[in-house]
Scaffold this active site. Structure first.
Site, mmCIF file in Angstrom:
data_model
loop_
_atom_site.group_PDB
_atom_site.id
_atom_site.type_symbol
_atom_site.label_atom_id
_atom_site.label_comp_id
_atom_site.label_asym_id
_atom_site.label_seq_id
_atom_site.Cartn_x
_atom_site.Cartn_y
_atom_site.Cartn_z
ATOM 1 N N LYS A 13 -20.862 29.034 -19.679
ATOM 2 C CA LYS A 13 -20.607 27.716 -19.071
ATOM 3 C C LYS A 13 -19.922 27.827 -17.716
ATOM 4 C CE LYS A 13 -18.432 25.677 -22.348
ATOM 5 N NZ LYS A 13 -17.062 25.605 -22.069
ATOM 6 N N ARG A 88 -13.472 18.503 -26.613
ATOM 7 C CA ARG A 88 -13.761 19.530 -27.600
ATOM 8 C C ARG A 88 -13.572 19.025 -29.021
ATOM 9 N NH1 ARG A 88 -12.571 24.264 -24.061
ATOM 10 N NH2 ARG A 88 -12.663 26.201 -25.156
ATOM 11 N N ARG A 127 -16.302 41.343 -22.944
ATOM 12 C CA ARG A 127 -15.648 40.799 -21.761
ATOM 13 C C ARG A 127 -14.259 41.419 -21.559
ATOM 14 N NH1 ARG A 127 -16.027 34.341 -21.356
ATOM 15 N NH2 ARG A 127 -14.157 34.328 -22.619
ATOM 16 N N ARG A 129 -11.135 40.507 -22.105
ATOM 17 C CA ARG A 129 -9.941 39.811 -21.643
ATOM 18 C C ARG A 129 -8.816 40.017 -22.642
ATOM 19 N NH1 ARG A 129 -11.836 33.928 -19.728
ATOM 20 N NH2 ARG A 129 -10.873 33.382 -21.708
ATOM 21 N N ARG A 140 -11.868 31.327 -32.177
ATOM 22 C CA ARG A 140 -12.419 30.413 -31.167
ATOM 23 C C ARG A 140 -13.810 29.944 -31.570
ATOM 24 N NH1 ARG A 140 -12.350 33.030 -25.644
ATOM 25 N NH2 ARG A 140 -12.420 30.911 -24.865
HETATM 26 P P1 AMP Z 1 -11.702 27.810 -22.260
HETATM 27 O O1 AMP Z 1 -11.376 28.586 -21.040
HETATM 28 O O2 AMP Z 1 -12.384 26.511 -21.988
HETATM 29 O O3 AMP Z 1 -12.434 28.619 -23.295
HETATM 30 O O4 AMP Z 1 -10.300 27.406 -22.924
HETATM 31 C C1 AMP Z 1 -9.359 28.387 -23.309
HETATM 32 C C2 AMP Z 1 -8.433 27.827 -24.400
HETATM 33 O O5 AMP Z 1 -7.751 26.676 -23.903
HETATM 34 C C3 AMP Z 1 -9.143 27.349 -25.654
HETATM 35 O O6 AMP Z 1 -9.375 28.408 -26.569
HETATM 36 C C4 AMP Z 1 -8.153 26.329 -26.198
HETATM 37 O O7 AMP Z 1 -7.056 26.952 -26.833
HETATM 38 C C5 AMP Z 1 -7.636 25.681 -24.928
HETATM 39 N N1 AMP Z 1 -8.444 24.505 -24.528
HETATM 40 C C6 AMP Z 1 -9.208 24.352 -23.409
HETATM 41 N N2 AMP Z 1 -9.785 23.136 -23.364
HETATM 42 C C7 AMP Z 1 -9.372 22.499 -24.496
HETATM 43 C C8 AMP Z 1 -9.626 21.210 -25.050
HETATM 44 N N3 AMP Z 1 -10.433 20.324 -24.436
HETATM 45 N N4 AMP Z 1 -9.025 20.899 -26.226
HETATM 46 C C9 AMP Z 1 -8.206 21.753 -26.860
HETATM 47 N N5 AMP Z 1 -7.938 22.989 -26.407
HETATM 48 C C10 AMP Z 1 -8.513 23.365 -25.230
#
Ligand code: AMP
Length: 186
Positions: A13, A88, A127, A129, A140
């Site tokens: 994404k 989400r 990846r 990280r 996740r």
């Molecule tokens: P991402 O980079 O979008 O994968 O987000 C990394 C982490 O941030 C996720 O694993 C969640 O812990 C948190 N996170 C990001 N966006 C959201 C959201 N809309 N709702 C809840 N947690 C979020």
């Protein structure tokens, strides 16, 4: 164009979002990026969010909805935006609907990037990280399956959902997405 981008972790994404905001001149609203910035700046919100992020769980809806409400009020969002990683959960989607209804600026499209789960695990594990240990990756993916996937039906019923095959080269996936978005915009 006001757009939501949904896809499991590892679907690509972020990479596609970078290209789409450039082509369609959109503000890029990534809640993951916002939370990482808050965590690095050691703000109260950042510290709280880190408790969830570090284990692969979703940050509570109230925190996320407040962050997005503030961000959507900024002037650069008036020309359109791409929401990347938000909503989400169904509760977040409902909160977003309410915010946008008040502003009379409904969403134009919800894009789903589709990638099979076994492929995601391989990609995420590769990846490397710091927050991508196998256990965190698994958590996740579970969070996606249980809390985020129901959004596909939610937006499908509203007639907003467009699904894109997320397997292929970055260029191929981008071209598929552009075809869909050009149709929406026309
Ligand atoms: P991402 O980079 O979008 O994968 O987000 C990394 C982490 O941030 C996720 O694993 C969640 O812990 C948190 N996170 C990001 N966006 C959201 C959201 N809309 N709702 C809840 N947690 C979020």
């Amino acid at each position: 164009m006001r757009m939501v981008f949904i896809g499991p972790p590892g679907a690509g994404k972020g990479t596609q979002a970078e290209r789409l905001i450039e082509k369609y001149k959109l503000a890029h609203l990534s809640t993951g990026d916002m939370l990482r910035a808050a965590r690095d700046a050691k703000t109260e919100v950042g510290k709280k969010a880190d408790e969830y992020m570090s284990s692969g769980q979703l940050v509570p809806d109230e925190i996320i909805v407040a962050i997005i409400a503030e961000r959507l009020a900024q002037p650069d969002c008036e020309g359109g935006y791409l929401l990347d990683g938000f909503p989400r959960t169904i509760a977040q989607a409902e909160a977003l609907d309410q915010m946008l209804a008040e502003k009379k600026t409904p969403l134009d499209v919800v894009l789903e990037l589709q990638v099979p789960e076994d492929e995601l695990f391989t990609r995420l594990a590769g990846r490397g990280r710091a927050d991508d240990t196998p256990e965190v990756i698994r958590q996740r993916l579970v969070a996606y399956r249980e809390q985020t996937r129901p959004l596909l039906e939610y937006y499908g019923k509203k007639g907003l959902l467009k699904s894109i095959d997320g397997l292929g080269t970055i260029e191929e996936i981008f071209e598929r997405t552009v075809i869909v978005l050009d149709e929406v915009a026309s």
